[in-house]
Every structure is written in structure tokens, then in C-alpha cells.
Design an enzyme around this catalytic site. Structure first.
Site, short mmCIF file in Angstrom:
data_model
loop_
_atom_site.label_atom_id
_atom_site.label_comp_id
_atom_site.label_asym_id
_atom_site.label_seq_id
_atom_site.Cartn_x
_atom_site.Cartn_y
_atom_site.Cartn_z
CD GLU A 129 29.67 -4.89 50.61
OE1 GLU A 129 29.46 -5.61 49.64
OE2 GLU A 129 29.26 -3.72 50.66
N GLY A 262 30.56 5.50 50.83
CA GLY A 262 29.53 6.50 50.60
C GLY A 262 28.27 6.10 51.34
CD GLU A 299 24.11 2.18 49.02
OE1 GLU A 299 24.15 0.97 49.33
OE2 GLU A 299 25.06 2.75 48.46
CG HIS A 302 23.12 -2.75 46.55
ND1 HIS A 302 23.74 -3.68 45.74
CD2 HIS A 302 24.01 -1.72 46.66
CE1 HIS A 302 24.93 -3.22 45.37
NE2 HIS A 302 25.12 -2.04 45.92
CD GLU A 321 28.64 -2.37 45.33
OE1 GLU A 321 27.94 -1.40 44.95
OE2 GLU A 321 28.56 -2.82 46.48
#
Length: 851
Positions: A129, A262, A299, A302, A321
Site C-alpha cells: 500500500e 505501524g 488491522e 480493516h 483509515e
């Protein structure tokens, strides 16, 4: 003739779409190179003489197109185009409409930075990404081109290899192992991932049928349990929230030894910077545990929001995000309610408010013309302001309506792509509220309002104007501000909702009797600042204990913001701060101590600095004396964190010799292996203050321990300690370390910030930075996130002369990947310098008036 692909803003035509990639990769771990071959199943909407794929630094070999009718076509030209990072395959006759297959063979090398397929120590890992899948595969590398991926990887024996799907076949292939992975659900190319190295995993555990494992290097295996538990706790809660099962078969989480961001939410194979996944619960401060829980949950959120339903293009990256940011706090709060993580969320929101008060801010949703511009969007506005606006909308609509809207959105756009308006429509549908008006005003417009509050009896006059941190800047912009007022009167404490659309309005408070106090941002869920008139401010200050911790934090933060913008004095802020001497809430103390640290480091000099330090010690020292440095058996986290905030105030801001004398032998014992010498939440502040005053023996000891330390939080603590030594010789030695491999690429920006913040070393380091600017940038591997933070580190400078030098450096040697950060850093530094010039004498006069 010019071709569309010569433009860096080129976007792929929608007339040719991939349906499935079947790829075999062979990795040469020693030579850091790879070969690949793949078949891409395609749909051609109409006949075409060319196929355009994304590819960077890949050498294409044999290419064949096989049409549905059995006919084969060879390209007459393969033209790589650097501007658009594409390769154009030209055929001398049109390829027929309908289904077809493209066979491609290629070779390439590992990337030198932290993107594409790269070497992180002994581990090869991918990071795609926004647009780096094209460094490993020739592919359709835009989020709207979702396809299934069937991966086979040939690797040397004895290594763990992980991909998005579970391993389904493991065969010997000459002297290599050939591993076949489960074909994926449809995925955008940026979510494909591969990791290969000497990794070990936790035993597989299933939660609601989903196998979960957490992986690390062997010497860090003992640090995987907490991250594994966080995933096991989050998954069922997320399935429940979305009302949808997890779609990607399994969850592997991997700590990568060198990592730019991160973490990254690759479907079914989530990669992390080690500090965001691995910890030892026996020695990890609560801040580290919360951070790991929050990142793991972010995460995993997502996997639904982003991976299952994906944005069409990077201009909606913020939605991915912002949503995951907000959702993570919601889920972690449900798992560990006593952690009060919404107060940590407010800390992120505060940083976004600070950035959004600049002229150089940007709307949450901005135009993104190409993938590189997308890289600049990974900032506080995208994540934290976006998350705060979602929370504000949820607060206004109510949790139930908001969740129902989310579920409708997920069902309607399953496996496909969506835009922000699709979400607003679903929320409006579920709540019957004007969500489009609310959302688009907050997302399309940069900045935020300052709401002024005047209280007269039971009448409140509310007015709004845009808040700028630069004094004297005015603007007439308006927002629909969803406000929740909380106040106390004869009938007790009550709440009243108001949607402030006008420049000014009068509201009559419900109920009766005298209004004892009024908070105009209840629970601090609104993304705005408040300016109270003198009477309303006095009532709040006199009733601090009646306010929630988040409201006390907002009161301090808003008062500080008014001082920054010249609408109030720093002296008025210090008067308010002086009323917080008896504060017992750790989160409120953190806010207070952070502001006092700013004053101590920038707004006082010489003997005034000493006088200010004694004032801080007098204000908060008694609280520390009462608590002491050792925790009692069964002591709550709240008390531990309060102690840490007070040690920071007395030891780090006030630089109390007594606190240093207490900390020094404890740090010595801790470095010699005594785990009971310091309560874990005191480790960062104690090591920092002792290093600041430390000698060569301590410097050598920290330098020796740092590289071999398996626990990433401890390693980072030692790394930052090296930048803190104020002995000029040692400060100079730490500066030399910057240019060595002792500082990993991922840590370059943090180390730079540490050196810039060192009071005795700062000037020399700034001179060196200017002289060796290209070398400084080179240390980041040109990773965009790291470059941005290197630029931001210059905000630690203080003098007007330095501001001019920063401007000159960034104008003559601009950092293309950090244009936004450059503007923001210059503007913020300009304001910091002006505030210093304005406030030095004012703070000095205020200090002289103190008893």
C-alpha cells in the site's frame, strides 16, 4: 506521438479487467532477487490493440495473450513507461472482446527501501500500500481492480513462508520447496502479501472457527502471546458488530524486524512493526499494551472495512483509515473497559486539532491524482480527524442507528468497491437524520469551528467562527456543529443536543433554577474548540470535580489553544493550570504535564526557567510524595499511571534533583537485570531523565544493551535514551550513530526527533543536518512516511534564525514526498517562534507575581 501513460496521473482504462491471477514466484534470498510467471484471466469489454499493466523495475520475458477462441497473440512491443510506472503491451492486431488469458514471465530484485518485496534483516516481506504491488508483480495496481489471487512460491528449505491464503501443498522441487497457497477471495492488489524467513508461530487457536497465529523471529517468540490474545478477543466482537462472518479463511499476524508504517492490513496476513505487536506483559507499560491492542484491532477492522468493501480510489483512503481508527477504540473499550481507551482516542484527536488549525491543513477527503499523492494522505487528518468526525456523527445519531447503517453498507457493497457517499446514504437511511449534510460539511471542508459560549441565566448564546492557531486570522466559514451541552442546575446534571448551523444562535436550557456550570462539548466527543465567557469559565473552574476527565482535558486544551492564537494570554492558561494541583486522574495529569513541558522548554529562559520548574514542583510534588515510587500490591492501573504522570512532572519538567537521585539507582539496577527496580509505567520517564544527566559509563551501557534487546519497546527506550544525553561529548557521539546501521531504517525519524530535542546538542545537530541533508534523507530509504517525520522533526527548533534556515533548506532542497509536511512544519514553527517572542516577558512577569 504522446501516449496517455506518459502522464504520472495516468489511470488504467476500465475496459480491461482482471478476474484471477495464478502466479508462481521463486525467491533467491541470498541474491535478493526473484523470478515470476503468471497467468492473468481477463475480461475485455471491447477489442483492444494494447494491454497496460503496472510494473516498476521488472524485466519482462515471454508474454502471450490467449483469446477465448483458442487463438494466441504475441506483443510486437513491450514499452516500459517510467512516469506512470506501467508497461504497455502492443499487439499488431486487436485482441478480441470477451474472456482471455495473459501469460507473463519476469525477473526483478528486492527493493532497497521498505516497500515492494524487501529484506528486513533475515526476513523477506512485502509492503504494497498504496501502489507497490507493481514492484513484485506486473499487475492492475489500482484498488478498483479486484481479482482472486492463487499464489505458488518456491523458496529455500527451512524457512517459514506465509501468504494471504492457508498453505495447501508443500512439495520438494529440486533443492527448493514449492508451496501452494489457498486461492483468495477477490482482493485489490495492495492487499496481497508474502513473508518468508526464520519465523516461529504461536500454536494455532480457533475463535468462532477462524484459525489465528502470531509469528516472530525465534528470539522474540516469548513476546507473541499478548498480540495473539488481542486478535482472539477482537475477531468475535467485529463479526458481531458487522453481522458478517470473517471472509479470509485464517489470520496470521507477523512481527517484521524493519517496517515503515505501524502495521498493514493485508487480507489474512497482517504485518506489523515489531513494537506494534510484540510485548512482554510482565514489563510492558500500559501504554504499550494499549497500543498493541489498538493496532491489532485496527488491522482486523480493516478485514471488513477496506478489504471486503474497498474504496474505489485513494481519495477515499481516509474512510478506510478513519473507520478503522474509530472502530479499534470501540472494540478495545468493550474488551478492556477499565483501560478508558476513549481518553487515548482524545489524545489523537488533540494532535489532529493542532494540525487542522493551520492554514496548510487539508480536508479529510481531498483530490488524489496519483498513488504518490495517496502516500501523503496517511496523516493525522486522515486517521484521527476522520475517526473523530465518525465518532461525532455516531454520538449524534446514536449507536444503534449508526451500526444498522454500517451493516446495510457492508451487505450492499460486499466483495466490491464503494465511495463515501454510499456510506452516508446507508447511515441516513438507518437514522432518518441529515447525515449527508453533516458528513460532507466536515469531510470536504478543512479546519473546524471555535464555538463561543456566553451564559446569562438559562440562556446560552452560541456563536461559531473558524479557529486558526495563527493570531489575527479571520474567516466566515460555518459548519453544522452537532453539539451536546451538559450542565448542572437544581434538578441535577442533564444533557441537551443542539445542531448549530448559524453564525450565532440563542438556546434556552431545559429545566429550572440556577445553572451551576455548563460544558459545551459533553464527553469531549465534538471536533471543535470552545471559548467560554469569563463567568462561564469561572463556574467550570470552580467545579472541576463535577466535570468528566475528558471535559477537564478539553478545558485545558481549549484554553491553551486560545493562548496560542492570541485570543487569551499564556498567563490565563497558567492561572487555570494552577487549579489542577489536586488532580488525581492520570489522563488529565498527562494533558496538564504536556502543556507545562512546552512552557518549560520554550517560553522560559535562565533564572525564569528555574523559577518555573519550582512552581511546577510545588504544584504537583506533594502528589508524588504521597504516592511514592513503588506500587503497592493490588494497586490499580489508574494509580500506576497517575504516578508516572507525576514523575514526569517533577522529574522531567521540573528537573527536581531529589527525583533524579531517586531514579538513578533504580535505573542502574534495572539495567543490571533487576525487574523490580522500576514499576513498568515509570520505565520511559525514568530512563529518559537519568540519561539526560548521565555520564559516559551509562551511555556505554545503554549503547551496548540496545542492539541485542529482544523486546521492541525496551529496545526503543534505549535507542531514544541515547539521543537524550546532555553531556556535549556524548550528545556528539549520539549524532554520529545516526549515520550508522546501529539505527534501523524504521527508527531513523524517531532518532532524528530525539537529537533535535536535545538541548545541548540541538544546535550542532542542526548545523550537521544542513551540511549533510542528502545523507540524512538517504537514511530513510526515501520511505514517504519516514521522510515526512524527518521534516516534522525540525519543528523542535526554537529561534527565528533557525526558522529562516529551515525555510531556506526546504526551499533549496525540497522533499517532493513531503510537500504537505513541509508547509505544515514551517507554519507551525513560525507560530511557535512568534509565541515564544510574545510570551517570554509575559510568563516572566506572571512568575514574579507567584507567592
Amino acid at each position: 506521438m504522446a501516449h496517455a501513460t506518459d502522464d504520472k496521473n495516468f489511470r488504467l482504462p476500465l475496459t480491461i479487467r482482471p478476474r484471477r491471477y495464478a502466479a508462481t514466484l521463486t525467491l533467491d534470498m541470498e541474491g535478493k532477487s526473484f523470478t515470476g510467471q503468471q497467468t492473468i484471466e481477463l475480461d475485455l469489454e471491447k477489442p483492444s490493440n494494447e494491454i497496460i499493466l503496472h510494473a516498476i523495475a521488472l524485466q519482462l520475458g515471454e508474454v502471450t495473450f490467449r483469446a477465448g477462441n483458442g487463438k494466441s497473440f504475441k506483443p510486437t512491443e513491450l514499452r516500459p513507461v517510467q512516469a506512470s510506472e506501467t508497461v504497455v503491451l502492443r499487439f499488431n492486431e486487436p485482441l478480441p472482446q470477451g474472456e482471455g488469458a495473459l501469460d507473463v514471465a519476469w525477473t526483478g530484485r528486492f527493493t532497497e527501501g521498505l516497500r515492494g518485496l524487501y529484506a528486513a534483516g533475515k526476513v523477506a516481506a512485502t509492503q504494497f500500500e498504496a501502489a507497490d504491488a507493481r514492484r513484485l508483480f506486473p499487475c492492475f495496481d489500482e484498488p478498483a481492480f479486484k481479482a482472486r489471487w492463487a499464489l505458488t512460491v518456491r523458496v529455500p528449505p527451512g524457512l517459514t513462508t506465509l501468504a494471504n491464503g492457508a498453505l495447501v501443498k508443500d512439495e520438494q522441487d529440486g533443492n527448493l520447496r514449492k508451496l501452494t497457497f489457498q486461492e483468495t477471495e477477490v482482493l485489490s492488489s495492495y492487499l496481497v502479501a508474502l513473508v518468508c524467513g526464520p519465523l516461529v508461530g504461536t500454536p494455532e487457536e480457533k475463535v468462532q472457527g477462524i484459525p489465528v497465529r502470531t509469528w516472530a523471529l525465534p528470539e522474540k517468540q516469548h513476546l507473541t502471546r499478548f498480540g495473539q490474545d488481542a486478535a482472539l478477543a477482537a475477531l468475535p466482537r467485529l463479526q458481531d458488530y458487522f453481522g458478517l462472518p470473517y471472509a479470509f479463511g485464517k489470520v496470521d499476524q507477523v512481527g517484521i524486524p524493519d517496517f515503515e508504517a505501524g502495521a498493514m492490513e493485508n487480507a489474512g496476513l497482517i504485518t506489523y512493526r515489531e513494537i506494534a505487536l510484540l510485548l512482554d506483559p510482565a514489563t510492558a507499560p500500559l501504554s504499550v499494551q494499549k497500543r498493541v491492542a489498538e493496532v491489532v484491532t485496527h488491522e482486523l477492522a480493516h478485514q471488513w472495512f477496506g478489504n471486503w468493501v474497498t474504496m474505489v480510489w485513494w481519495d477515499d483512503l481516509w474512510l478506510n483509515e478513519a473507520f478503522a481508527t474509530w472502530m479499534a477504540y470501540k472494540i478495545v473499550n468493550d474488551w478492556k473497559p477499565d483501560w478508558r481507551v476513549w481518553l487515548d482516542f482524545d489524545t489523537g484527536k488533540a494532535a489532529a486539532l493542532h494540525l487542522d488549525a493551520l492554514r496548510s491543513t487539508h480536508p479529510i477527503r481531498g483530490e488524489v491524482r496519483n498513488a504518490h499523492e495517496a502516500g501523503e494522505s496517511f496523516d493525522l487528518i486522515t486517521y484521527e480527524k476522520g475517526g473523530a468526525v465518525l465518532r461525532m456523527i455516531e454520538g449524534f445519531l446514536g449507536e444503534e442507528a449508526f451500526r444498522e447503517g454500517m451493516r446495510q453498507y457492508m451487505r450492499k457493497h460486499a466483495r466490491s468497491n464503494a465511495v463515501a457517499d454510499d456510506l452516508w446514504k446507508a447511515l441516513a437511511n438507518a437514522s432518518s437524520q441529515p447525515v449527508l449534510e453533516l458528513a460532507n460539511a466536515w469531510i470536504g471542508q478543512s479546519g473546524f469551528p471555535l464555538v463561543s459560549v456566553a451564559l446569562d441565566g438559562r440562556t446560552v448564546t452560541l456563536s461559531q467562527q473558524r479557529y486558526y492557531s495563527e493570531p489575527g486570522v479571520k474567516s466566515n466559514e460555518r459548519w453544522p456543529v452537532p453539539m451536546v451541552l451538559r450542565f448542572a442546575d437544581a434538578g441535577g446534571v442533564r444533557e441537551q443536543r443542539v445542531l448549530l448551523r448559524e453564525a450565532q444562535t440563542k438556546v434556552t436550557l431545559e429545566g429550572s433554577g440556577e445553572v451551576k456550570w455548563l460544558c459545551a462539548n459533553a464527553g469531549s466527543t465534538g471536533f471543535y474548540r470552545v471559548q467560554y465567557d469569563a463567568a462561564a469559565l469561572e463556574r467550570m473552574s470552580a467545579n472541576l470535580a463535577a466535570l468528566e476527565p475528558s471535559e477537564r482535558i478539553s478545558l485545558l486544551a481549549d484554553q491553551w489553544a486560545l493562548a496560542r492564537s492570541g485570543q487569551a494570554t499564556v498567563a490565563a492558561f497558567l492561572e487555570l493550570a494552577g487549579r489542577f494541583g489536586g488532580e488525581e486522574d492520570d489522563a488529565v495529569l498527562d494533558e496538564l504535564v504536556g502543556r507545562l513541558a512546552y512552557v518549560e522548554s520554550r517560553l522560559v529562559e535562565g533564572e525564569e526557567q528555574e523559577r518555573f520548574r519550582r512552581w511546577v514542583e510545588k504544584l504537583l510534588g506533594a502528589g508524588l510524595k504521597k504516592l511514592g515510587w513503588d506500587s503497592a500490591p493490588g494497586e490499580s492501573d489508574r494509580v500506576k499511571l497517575r504516578r508516572a504522570a507525576l514523575v514526569r512532572a517533577v522529574g522531567s519538567v521540573a528537573r527536581s534533583p531529589e527525583a533524579l537521585a531517586e531514579a538513578r539507582p533504580r535505573v542502574e539496577r534495572m539495567l543490571n537485570g533487576d525487574k523490580t527496580a522500576l514499576e513498568p509505567n515509570l520505565l520511559d520517564v525514568a530512563v529518559g531523565m537519568v540519561s539526560r544527566a548521565g555520564d559516559r559509563a551509562l551511555y556505554e551501557k545503554v549503547l551496548e544493551k540496545m542492539p541485542g534487546e529482544p523486546d521492541p519497546a525496551t529496545q526503543r527506550r534505549y535507542l531514544m535514551a541515547l539521543t537524550a544525553f546532555e553531556d556535549p561529548t556524548l550528545a556528539a557521539e549520539a549524532q554520529k550513530l545516526f549515520f550508522t546501521e546501529k539505527v534501523k531504517m524504521q527508527d531513523v525519524a524517531s532518532f532524528m526527533m530525539g537529537l533535535m530535542s536535545n538541548r545541548t546538542g540541538r544546535d550542532a545537530w542542526w548545523a550537521e543536518t544542513q551540511k549533510r541533508w542528502e545523507d540524512v534523507l538517504g537514511r530513510t530509504g526515501r520511505a514517504p512516511m519516514l521522510l515526512r517525520r524527518v521534516v516534522e522533526s525540525m519543528g523542535a527548533l526554537r529561534e527565528r534564525k533557525q526558522l529562516d534556515e529551515v525555510r531556506k533548506l526546504l526551499t533549496t532542497h525540497p522533499v517532493e514526498e513531503a510537500k504537505q509536511a513541509t508547509e505544515q512544519t514551517l507554519e507551525r514553527l513560525e507560530q511557535d517562534v512568534a509565541l515564544r517572542e510574545r510570551a517570554l516577558s509575559e510568563v516572566s512577569a506572571w512568575l514574579k507575581r507567584q507567592p
